[in-house]
Design a protein around this motif. Structure first.
Motif: not given
Length: 253
Positions: A50-55, A163-167, A196-198, A203-206
């Protein structure tokens, strides 16, 4: 890649060695062409996004903007359902359907990967890749993880697992930690990369780096001494150049 992570040009076939099951093999095919690629972006639309989908959607749109006329990109969404939002396209503009996505439901990650790998396997391009953007473990698939790895190896598909999860998130469970390990293993086995991209930061750079990698690759080929027996075999590639690092697939079936 060199010490700055840049693609190293000018390598020759004698700069490489290739082993199958620990036995050196003669490299029969060698190329370093700037070839077209096809890729599929997989967007996790489960409830946890929910909080990550837009990005994540913005990153997919940026990736689409980088394609050339001979490249092709498809967009998939996976949650409780698996849906192809965009057919393989060389348009620099992503389908508007991406911006209408909503996060809900479970996570059919393995089923989604199987469907996308099969679609890529039918494509004519030699270079094929998946950009998987997810923040959680599979919760609803009928497909099992080992089958995904085998299918990816057979189709010669690179997997870039984001992986968008914050470790460090307090609610991170042991299952989520194992999921991150599996994503890293899948990426390594196919010759791709685990990113890994919490929360979806940078993401654009990756994705810019992924495009550069897909366009600039060395391709090695050999004839298995036992022929194509359908059994799993390990592969090890080494590069005889100082101060150079590399990634390559580690097995095939």
């Amino acid at each position: 890649m060199d010490g700055q992570g840049k693609y190293v040009r000018g390598l020759r076939v004698e700069d490489f060695s290739l082993l199958q099951d620990g036995v050196p093999q003669r490299i029969e095919h060698f190329s370093a062409d700037d070839a077209p690629f096809c890729a599929a972006v997989m967007l996790d639309t489960s409830d946890s996004m929910r909080t990550k989908l837009r990005r994540a959607c913005a990153a997919a749109a940026h990736f689409q903007s980088l394609v050339r006329t001979n490249d092709a990109v498809a967009i998939y969404a996976f949650g409780s359902d698996i849906e192809r939002l965009q057919e393989f396209s060389s348009s620099p503009t992503v389908t508007p359907r991406v911006w209408r996505l909503r996060a809900r439901g479970k996570t059919r990650l393995y089923d989604g990967l199987r469907a996308v790998i099969e679609a890529l396997d039918a494509r004519p391009e030699q270079r094929r890749a998946i950009l998987l953007i997810s923040d959680g473990a599979d919760t609803a698939s009928e497909t099992r993880a080992p089958a995904v790895v085998r299918t990816a190896a057979q189709a010669d598909v690179l997997v870039y697992a984001v992986d968008l999860q914050n470790a460090n998130f307090p609610g991170r469970t042991p299952e989520q930690a194992r999921h991150a390990e599996w994503l890293a293993e899948l990426a390594a086995a196919t010759g791709g990369r685990y990113i890994r991209s919490p929360g979806g930061a940078h993401l654009e750079i990756r994705f810019q780096e992924v495009v550069e990698e897909l366009r600039a690759q060395y391709t090695l080929g050999f004839y298995p001494p036992q022929g194509y027996d359908g059994q799993p075999h390990t592969i090890r590639v080494t590069v005889r150049r100082p101060r150079v690092t590399w990634r390559a697939r580690t097995s095939y079936t």
